[in-house]
Design a protein around this motif. Structure first.
Motif, PDB file in Angstrom:
ATOM      1  N   ASP A 593      78.591 101.373  75.363  1.00  0.00           N
ATOM      2  CA  ASP A 593      78.412 101.976  76.686  1.00  0.00           C
ATOM      3  C   ASP A 593      79.203 103.274  76.801  1.00  0.00           C
ATOM      4  O   ASP A 593      80.274 103.427  76.200  1.00  0.00           O
ATOM      5  CB  ASP A 593      78.805 100.991  77.795  1.00  0.00           C
ATOM      6  N   GLU A 595      80.062 106.645  79.754  1.00  0.00           N
ATOM      7  CA  GLU A 595      80.005 107.088  81.154  1.00  0.00           C
ATOM      8  C   GLU A 595      79.706 108.576  81.194  1.00  0.00           C
ATOM      9  O   GLU A 595      80.282 109.357  80.426  1.00  0.00           O
ATOM     10  CB  GLU A 595      81.329 106.797  81.877  1.00  0.00           C
ATOM     11  N   ARG A 625      74.444 102.003  87.798  1.00  0.00           N
ATOM     12  CA  ARG A 625      74.800 103.007  88.796  1.00  0.00           C
ATOM     13  C   ARG A 625      75.393 102.278  89.998  1.00  0.00           C
ATOM     14  O   ARG A 625      74.672 101.757  90.856  1.00  0.00           O
ATOM     15  CB  ARG A 625      73.572 103.805  89.186  1.00  0.00           C
ATOM     16  N   GLY A 642      78.895 109.774  86.762  1.00  0.00           N
ATOM     17  CA  GLY A 642      79.428 108.445  86.993  1.00  0.00           C
ATOM     18  C   GLY A 642      78.524 107.329  86.496  1.00  0.00           C
ATOM     19  O   GLY A 642      78.928 106.159  86.490  1.00  0.00           O
ATOM     20  N   ASP A 643      77.281 107.678  86.080  1.00  0.00           N
ATOM     21  CA  ASP A 643      76.396 106.645  85.524  1.00  0.00           C
ATOM     22  C   ASP A 643      77.004 106.055  84.255  1.00  0.00           C
ATOM     23  O   ASP A 643      77.547 106.781  83.416  1.00  0.00           O
ATOM     24  CB  ASP A 643      75.018 107.241  85.186  1.00  0.00           C
ATOM     25  N   GLU A 644      76.896 104.742  84.149  1.00  0.00           N
ATOM     26  CA  GLU A 644      77.315 104.058  82.919  1.00  0.00           C
ATOM     27  C   GLU A 644      76.050 103.703  82.142  1.00  0.00           C
ATOM     28  O   GLU A 644      75.244 102.888  82.602  1.00  0.00           O
ATOM     29  CB  GLU A 644      78.116 102.800  83.250  1.00  0.00           C
ATOM     30  N   HIS A 646      74.101 102.243  78.808  1.00  0.00           N
ATOM     31  CA  HIS A 646      74.273 101.311  77.685  1.00  0.00           C
ATOM     32  C   HIS A 646      73.184 101.618  76.658  1.00  0.00           C
ATOM     33  O   HIS A 646      71.989 101.502  76.962  1.00  0.00           O
ATOM     34  CB  HIS A 646      74.175  99.865  78.175  1.00  0.00           C
ATOM     35  N   ASN A 664      82.144 114.178  77.314  1.00  0.00           N
ATOM     36  CA  ASN A 664      82.411 112.807  77.761  1.00  0.00           C
ATOM     37  C   ASN A 664      83.894 112.488  77.601  1.00  0.00           C
ATOM     38  O   ASN A 664      84.497 112.796  76.577  1.00  0.00           O
ATOM     39  CB  ASN A 664      81.564 111.828  76.941  1.00  0.00           C
ATOM     40  N   GLN A 666      85.331 109.317  77.887  1.00  0.00           N
ATOM     41  CA  GLN A 666      85.667 107.940  77.525  1.00  0.00           C
ATOM     42  C   GLN A 666      85.202 107.618  76.120  1.00  0.00           C
ATOM     43  O   GLN A 666      84.206 108.130  75.641  1.00  0.00           O
ATOM     44  CB  GLN A 666      85.012 106.948  78.502  1.00  0.00           C
TER      45      GLN A 666
END
Length: 748
Positions: A593, A595, A625, A642-644, A646, A664, A666
């Motif tokens: 995943d 973000e 979301r 802010g969408d995660e 996968h 990104n 993260q």
């Protein structure tokens, strides 16, 4: 003294020279190898010098006492050396070599055999010495060339491919030369009939051993795969090697030929690389003993006495092989530069030259001086090879400047025209396919008949109907091959095209009738072996009638045999292709995943605009979301800050996707589920509703809120299949989607 101690003392007494000689050889070879590794010279040269130091011709160093034992080890070394060369050889490589390498090698071999013979006679050598000299000079050294190419970093150059192809052709010609030289040595004369018989016998057994080996050995290795540890695989491979050595010796060939053939058969299996790795220490050990034994024959007095012949033969090797190889490459259509580079790379003698020289000594048909001369020439040309390869490009440029402009232009035009020649004509393809079919099946049929008359008939001939039983068993075994040689269609597309042209209709009919007549001849040959002419004729009628009544069964039986052979034959190629594919298995993939950062330039764009699947190979399983999860988003879905997201993909694909998200913040955290309800699941396609429809028409996406990310079909695996791909019965689908809906789809 007790008897046991007496026996032990005697054993030690007989064993001591053997162990001390081996220790001396290996210690001397070890020092020489370290020294030559340090000065970056070929190890073969170090072994030769070590042999000279340990031999009886050098007085200032401990000498080997039991030379007979060393000769035995050297023969074993030749066997393992040839077995290892066979593992690196491949009949497929030989077929893919192409005309350039084949013509280059052929011109060089024929020229050097002729020049070697003429120079030998000019120096008043005997006829056999001259013949063996020509054969020795025609072989180049694979080991030396590979080492030089590695050091000079030219493996990727175009001429290197031609050189490697020529070396493959030389390997197989060397085996043929060994058989021919053995025949000439025995008869002591050039008998055309005997030479033809030897070549025919060699071709027969090569085809038979290759077909039989490919049919049985890969199957044996696959069946025993779970039992094959490194130890058992090494023992089994050596057992197969020595079994073929015994078989080759029984039919009148050299042990080295048997070892090479078994190596080339195993080279077509999926275990080839593993066996090659395991056999390498054994080959290195006994190979070292072989080359040391060669060095033991070096006699300085002989070299001083024959210094002029050494110089003449060295110059002949360098100039003759360079010129003839370059000429062969030029005839095949290569430009002047590549031709010169090819020729100057092949200007040395090596492994097979030593083996051919050893053959002459073992048959006692060559003079004592030939061997040390060959060793001296090999040593000199080993040193000169890297310098010749380096000098090839400047020398080619020099020739282009100095040769008349008309000549250079003519060479360029010839090269351009030769490389633009079309492939084989339709008629040539049909003739080649028909000839291959007839030769291969004839070899199989004749071999079965010979084996039957030798092994089956003696068992049953004393019974009342022994001959009839033997004949029936033989006919049943050869029946699918008789069907194939007479009725099986080959080159179907080419035949359909040829039938449209009137001039080919007659020849086509004649070839078909010839193949049918050949099948009848083989049936009659079998029956005539087991019955009197009258009974054989009646049996022939019965056999033909039976043959006509069961064509479908024979067709099915032959197809099973052929498919088994082709599967074994192509196994290694398929395995290598699978290992090379980046997108091999969707189930090797996993979920990760990411973000979407607020400052990401991906925010606000649709998935269709981003083309993430096309650029990185990943699939988006779902977008989270806030409290909302968008399962298997459509191409019109947009990404927001802010969408995660996968994603599913392999390690490499996820790594590439991560680099794509250059802003990104993260790190990806891997997991196998991504969401409690979104999973990657395997489905075996058995539902008739989906079979025969494309992925889009099947509406799997709509029914499961899922996405087909992979398909396995007949062992072939596809990642990210096209939506227009038609689904087939037995397909295994990998779908990412809602767990509940996927389960209901699997059960329907």
């Amino acid at each position: 003294m007790p008897l046991s101690l007496t026996v032990a003392a005697e054993s030690t007494h007989h064993l001591y020279p053997l162990i001390s000689d081996l220790g001396l050889i290996l210690m001397t070879a070890g020092v020489a190898v370290l020294l030559f590794k340090k000065i970056k010279q070929p190890l073969v040269l170090g072994y030769l010098i070590a042999g000279f130091l340990a031999g009886n011709n050098f007085d200032f160093f401990p000498s080997v006492k039991d030379t007979h034992s060393v000769e035995v080890w050297a023969e074993i070394g030749v066997i393992f050396l040839l077995f290892s060369l066979g593992l690196e050889f491949s009949f497929k490589k030989l077929m893919k070599v192409g005309g350039t390498a084949g013509i280059t090698a052929t011109v060089q071999i024929v020229t050097m055999i002729l020049l070697g013979y003429l120079v030998g006679r000019w120096m008043n050598w005997s006829q056999m010495d001259s013949i063996f000299l020509g054969a020795i000079l025609s072989m180049s050294s694979t080991t030396i060339i590979l080492r030089a190419f590695d050091e000079l970093n030219v493996k990727g150059r175009k001429f290197a491919g031609i050189v490697f192809g020529a070396l493959i052709v030389e390997d197989i010609v060397a085996i043929l030369l060994m058989v021919l030289l053995s025949t000439i040595a025995v008869s002591q004369q050039f008998s055309g009939t005997e030479l033809f018989d030897s070549v025919l016998k060699l071709v027969f057994f090569l085809i038979l051993w290759f077909i039989g080996g490919i049919f049985f050995i890969p199957t044996l290795l696959k069946k025993a795969k779970n039992l094959l540890t490194q130890e058992t695989l090494l023992i089994c491979s050596l057992a197969l090697c020595l079994m073929m050595v015994i078989l080759a010796t029984e039919v009148g060939f050299s042990p080295a030929l048997g070892a090479f053939i078994m190596g080339s058969i195993i080279a077509e299996t999926t275990q080839a690389e593993r066996i090659e790795h395991l056999i390498k220490p054994v080959k290195d050990l006994f190979g070292a003993v072989f080359f040391v034994s060669v060095g033991m024959l070096i006699n300085l007095d002989t070299l001083v006495e024959y210094s002029v012949p050494v110089l003449i033969i060295t110059l002949l090797t360098i100039l003759g092989k360079s010129t003839s190889s370059a000429l062969g490459a030029m005839i095949s259509g290569q430009p002047l530069r590549q031709s010169v580079q090819t020729g100057m790379s092949l200007a040395q003698i090596g492994e097979f030259s030593f083996i051919i020289a050893t053959l002459g000594m073992s048959l006692k048909v060559t003079s004592d001086f030939l061997y040390p001369i060959v060793v001296a020439v090999s040593a000199i040309t080993t040193f000169t090879t890297p310098f010749l390869i380096k000098a090839a490009t400047p020398f080619a440029e020099f020739l282009q400047k100095k040769l008349p402009r008309k000549w250079v232009r003519a060479i360029d035009i010839y090269s351009s025209n030769a490389q633009s020649i079309k492939s084989l004509s339709t008629w040539q393809k049909f003739i080649r396919s028909s000839l291959t079919q007839v030769v291969i099946h004839s070899v199989i049929i004749i071999a079965i008949i010979l084996l039957s008359s030798r092994f089956i008939l003696p068992i049953v001939e004393d019974s009342k109907f022994g001959n009839a039983i033997a004949a029936i068993i033989t006919l049943v075994i050869i029946s699918p091959f008789l069907w194939a040689i007479s009725l099986r269609r080959v080159a179907v597309e080419e035949v359909d095209l040829l039938r449209q042209e009137r001039r080919y209709k007659g020849p086509l009919v004649m070839i078909i009738l010839f193949k049918m007549a050949l099948a009848l001849f083989y049936i009659g040959f079998v029956l005539n072996n087991f019955f009197s002419p009258g009974i054989a004729f009646i049996a022939l009628v019965i056999a033909i009638t039976t043959y006509i009544l069961f064509p479908k069964q024979l067709h099915l039986l032959y197809n099973r045999i052929e498919n088994h052979f082709l599967k074994n034959y192509n196994d290694r190629e398929i395995a290598v292709e699978k290992r090379r594919r980046r997108d091999l298995t969707p189930w090797d993939g996993h979920m990760a995943d990411f973000e979407i950062a607020k400052e990401s330039n991906l925010a606000g764009k649709t998935l269709e605009e981003l083309q993430l699947r096309e650029k990185t190979g990943i699939n988006i399983a779902f977008i989270k979301r806030g409290e909302i999860s968008i399962n298997v988003p459509s191409r019109n879905e947009r990404l927001f800050p802010g969408d995660e997201i996968h994603v599913i993909g392999t390690d490499d694909q996820i790594k590439e996707f991560k680099s794509f998200l250059d802003k990104n913040e993260q790190e990806p955290s891997e997991n196998n589920t991504g969401s409690d309800n979104i999973v990657l699941q395997k489905l075996e396609l058995k539902n008739e509703f989906f079979i025969g429809k494309s992925i889009r028409e099947s509406q799997i996406r709509e029914k499961t809120s899922g996405l087909v990310v992979g398909i396995e079909r007949n062992g072939r695996r596809m990642l990210n299949p096209d939506s227009h791909l038609v689904l087939e019965d037995g397909d295994i689908l990998w779908v990412v989607g809602d767990k509940t809906l996927l389960t209901s789809l699997e059960q329907c």
